[in-house]
Design an enzyme around this catalytic site. Structure first.
Site, PDB file in Angstrom:
ATOM      1  N   PRO A 181      42.294  31.110  27.125  1.00 23.42           N
ATOM      2  CA  PRO A 181      40.951  30.983  26.559  1.00 23.42           C
ATOM      3  C   PRO A 181      40.618  29.547  26.175  1.00 23.42           C
ATOM      4  O   PRO A 181      41.478  28.809  25.687  1.00 23.42           O
ATOM      5  CB  PRO A 181      41.012  31.859  25.299  1.00 23.42           C
ATOM      6  CG  PRO A 181      42.450  31.866  24.908  1.00 23.42           C
ATOM      7  CD  PRO A 181      43.246  31.726  26.187  1.00 23.42           C
ATOM      8  N   GLY A 182      39.406  29.152  26.417  1.00 27.00           N
ATOM      9  CA  GLY A 182      38.934  27.831  25.998  1.00 27.00           C
ATOM     10  C   GLY A 182      37.774  28.004  25.042  1.00 27.00           C
ATOM     11  O   GLY A 182      37.914  27.958  23.824  1.00 27.00           O
ATOM     12  N   CYS A 225      16.917   8.283  29.595  1.00 31.99           N
ATOM     13  CA  CYS A 225      15.754   8.135  30.483  1.00 31.99           C
ATOM     14  C   CYS A 225      15.814   9.120  31.646  1.00 31.99           C
ATOM     15  O   CYS A 225      15.988   8.730  32.810  1.00 31.99           O
ATOM     16  CB  CYS A 225      15.689   6.705  30.997  1.00 31.99           C
ATOM     17  SG  CYS A 225      15.675   5.560  29.624  1.00 31.99           S
TER      18      CYS A 225
HETATM   19  N1  LLP Z   1      41.501  28.556  32.893  1.00 33.35           N
HETATM   20  C1  LLP Z   1      41.005  27.894  33.941  1.00 33.35           C
HETATM   21  C2  LLP Z   1      41.814  27.761  35.150  1.00 33.35           C
HETATM   22  C3  LLP Z   1      39.723  27.317  33.856  1.00 33.35           C
HETATM   23  O1  LLP Z   1      39.227  26.660  34.904  1.00 33.35           O
HETATM   24  C4  LLP Z   1      38.952  27.465  32.676  1.00 33.35           C
HETATM   25  C5  LLP Z   1      37.616  26.876  32.553  1.00 33.35           C
HETATM   26  C6  LLP Z   1      39.529  28.162  31.596  1.00 33.35           C
HETATM   27  C7  LLP Z   1      40.797  28.718  31.744  1.00 33.35           C
HETATM   28  C8  LLP Z   1      38.820  28.352  30.303  1.00 33.35           C
HETATM   29  O2  LLP Z   1      37.642  29.066  30.423  1.00 33.35           O
HETATM   30  P1  LLP Z   1      36.813  29.445  29.116  1.00 33.35           P
HETATM   31  O3  LLP Z   1      37.675  30.378  28.309  1.00 33.35           O
HETATM   32  O4  LLP Z   1      36.519  28.200  28.376  1.00 33.35           O
HETATM   33  O5  LLP Z   1      35.600  30.098  29.641  1.00 33.35           O
HETATM   34  N2  LLP Z   1      31.614  23.425  31.306  1.00 33.35           N
HETATM   35  C9  LLP Z   1      31.268  24.820  31.431  1.00 33.35           C
HETATM   36  C10 LLP Z   1      32.504  25.702  31.478  1.00 33.35           C
HETATM   37  C11 LLP Z   1      33.475  25.328  32.563  1.00 33.35           C
HETATM   38  C12 LLP Z   1      34.735  26.161  32.565  1.00 33.35           C
HETATM   39  C13 LLP Z   1      35.764  25.577  33.470  1.00 33.35           C
HETATM   40  N3  LLP Z   1      37.015  26.299  33.512  1.00 33.35           N
HETATM   41  C14 LLP Z   1      30.315  25.195  30.305  1.00 33.35           C
HETATM   42  O6  LLP Z   1      30.022  24.350  29.469  1.00 33.35           O
HETATM   43  O7  LLP Z   1      29.837  26.332  30.259  1.00 33.35           O
END
Ligand code: LLP
Length: 428
Positions: free
Chosen positions: A286-287, A355
C-alpha cells in the site's frame, strides 16, 4: 464549532473554533512558522493507517511493504520502519532512502518495469528481500547480474491478471493493454525459465492492478487469477512461498467510499482460506492508503481575480507542488485554514502562479476567502511532494511532520540557488 460533513483525514484533521487542525496543530500557525506552500503530515494518522493493515494480518505470515513512491520523505520512512513495515521500492534512489531512514533491506521488495543493471546490483548488495520481475528480458539480466555477484536473486513474477481495477486510465495497471507485468497466459512458461536460471531463486508471485481502487471485487478477481497460476506453477514442481497482492487501495478525496484496509484484507484472507492457500505468506504494497489522508498542503491566497466567466483565486502553491489535479483531473478537497464568518462565499477556481492554464488545484469551489488567507488542500500526503517539480524555477515546498505536541521540520524549503547549483555556464 464543527464543519458539518466529515473531513477526509478525520479524526486527525478537524476544525475547532473555526480553525483547521491536524493532530491538534493549527495549520495557520504552522504556516506562519514555516511559510507556504507547506506540506503538513500527521505521524499518528500514518501509524493508524498502517495499524489497520497490521491488525487484519495479525497471526498470519505477512509483510506490509509501504510503496514509498507515494511519499518518500525520510521521516515518513523512518516512521513506518520503526513500526515494523517493509518497503516497496522502484529505483536505486528509493533503496538509498530506505537505508538512510534506517529501513531494513531484508524487508524491502524491488518492483518496477525498467530496472537497470546497476540498480539490480545495488539491491543485491544491500540484500533486498526480493525482486518483482516484470519480463523475460529482465529475468535474464537479473540472472546475469546475480551470478556476477555470486548470489541467487529471490524473484517473484509480477503477473498481469487482466482485470479492470475500475480507476483512472493513467493509474490502472492490471489490463492486458498496460505495460506492466508478465501476461497471465505466459506466466507458467516464464516461471519455468526462472526456475532454470542458476542465478535466480523463485520465491513468490506478485500483482498490482492499479491505484485509487474503491471496490473489493477487482482484488478478489486478481487474487483468483493469481491462485489459478500458483496451482499450475506448483503442479509443475516450482514452489511459491508468498503471494503479493500489490497496493492500490483508494482513499476518500470527496465522496468515494473505499473499503477500510482491514475489511479488504479480511476479504482477501477469506478467499485465500477458501481456496486452501491460507498458509501462504501475504505481502501487500500500500502507498496512498497509508499516507494520503495523513497530509495536507497549506497555501496562501495571493490575489482574487473575479471574472466575467470564472472567478480566480490565485494561491502560492501550483501544479509543480501538487500535480494530481493537472495530471489526472483529480479532485482534492480545499478548505480555508481559518473560517472567515464576515466574508461572503463565492465560487472560485483555485489556481497557482505557474504559466499554464492547466495549473489549477480546484475548480468551482465555494469558498469565503480574502487575500492573505490560507487554504489547505486535503488528502495531499500521497503523490504530492513525491511528484513535485521545479517547473518555473519554483523551489519545492517545505514539509512538516506533527507528532503529538511537536511539529518537526522534516524537509527544508528548497532555495533558488540549489535549483541551478549543478548547472554550468559555457566557457567564454
Ligand atoms: N505497488 C506498485 C508496483 C505500484 O506501482 C504502486 C503505485 C503501488 C504499489 C502503490 O499503489 P497505491 O497503494 O499508492 O495506490 N501518481 C498517481 C498514483 C500512481 C501509482 C503508481 N503505482 C496518483 O497520484 O494518483
Amino acid at each position: 464549532m464543527s464543519t458539518g460533513p466529515t473531513l477526509p483525514g478525520a479524526p486527525f484533521l478537524a476544525r475547532l473554533q473555526g480553525e483547521l487542525r491536524l493532530e491538534g496543530h493549527s495549520l495557520d500557525e504552522l504556516a506562519r512558522r514555516f511559510g507556504t506552500p507547506l506540506f503538513v503530515y500527521s505521524r499518528a494518522a500514518m501509524l493508524s493507517a498502517l495499524a489497520a493493515y497490521q491488525r487484519a494480518l495479525a497471526g498470519r505470515p505477512h509483510l506490509v511493504c509501504y510503496a514509498m513512491k507515494a511519499n518518500s520523505n525520510l521521516a515518513v520512512l523512518q516512521t513506518f520502519a520503526a513500526a515494523g513495515c517493509g518497503f516497496d521500492i522502484v529505483s536505486a534512489g528509493e533503496l538509498a532512502r530506505v537505508l538512510a531512514a534506517g529501513g531494513d533491506a531484508a524487508r524491502t521488495v524491488f518492483s518496477g518495469v525498467g530496472k537497470r543493471r546497476d540498480e539490480m546490483a545495488a539491491a543485491l548488495a544491500a540484500g533486498v528481500r526480493g525482486f518483482n520481475v516484470e519480463s523475460e528480458g529482465e529475468l535474464r539480466v537479473l540472472d546475469e547480474v546475480a551470478r556476477a555477484h555470486g548470489v541467487r536473486a529471490p524473484v517473484s513474477l509480477r503477473v498481469n491478471p487482466d482485470v479492470d481495477a475500475g480507476t483512472h486510465p493513467y493509474i490502472s495497471t492490471g489490463l492486458k493493454s498496460n505495460k506492466f507485468g508478465v501476461a497471465h497466459d505466459r506466466a507458467l512458461a516464464v516461471y519455468q525459465l526462472a526456475a532454470s536460471l542458476p542465478g535466480l531463486r523463485v520465491a513468490g508471485i506478485d500483482c498490482h492492478i492499479g491505484s485509487q481502487i474503491t471496490q473489493v471485487e477487482p482484488y478478489l478477481d486478481a487474487l483468483d487469477r493469481l491462485l489459478d497460476l500458483v496451482e499450475a506453477v506448483e503442479a509443475d514442481g516450482i514452489t511459491l512461498h508468498h503471494i503479493d497482492v500489490g497496493g492500490g487501495l483508494g482513499i476518500t478525496y470527496t465522496d468515494e467510499s473505499p473499503p477500510a484496509a482491514d475489511v479488504l484484507v479480511a476479504r482477501l484472507l477469506a478467499r485465500l482460506d477458501a481456496r486452501g492457500h491460507g498458509h501462504r505468506e501475504v505481502l501487500l504494497e500500500p502507498g496512498r492508503s497509508l499516507v494520503g489522508n495523513a497530509g495536507v498542503l497549506v497555501t496562501e491566497v495571493l490575489y482574487l481575480k473575479p471574472g466575467e466567466v470564472t472567478n480566480f483565486c490565485v494561491v502560492d502553491a501550483a501544479m509543480n507542488d501538487l500535480t494530481r489535479p493537472a495530471l489526472y483531473d483529480a479532485y482534492m478537497g480545499i478548505e480555508p485554514c481559518t473560517q472567515q464568518p464576515d466574508v461572503k462565499a463565492q465560487r472560485w477556481d483555485v489556481v497557482g502562479p505557474v504559466c499554464e492554464s492547466g495549473d489549477w488545484l480546484g475548480r468551482q469551489r465555494d469558498l469565503a476567502v480574502a487575500p492573505g488567507d490560507r487554504l489547505a488542500v486535503l488528502s495531499a500526503g500521497a503523490y504530492g511532494m513525491a511528484m513535485a517539480s521545479n517547473y518555473n524555477t519554483r523551489p519545492r515546498a517545505a514539509e512538516v511532520m506533527v507528532d503529538g505536541d511537536a511539529a518537526h521540520l522534516i524537509r527544508e524549503r528548497e532555495k533558488v540557488a540549489d535549483l541551478f547549483a549543478g548547472e554550468r555556464l559555457l566557457p567564454r
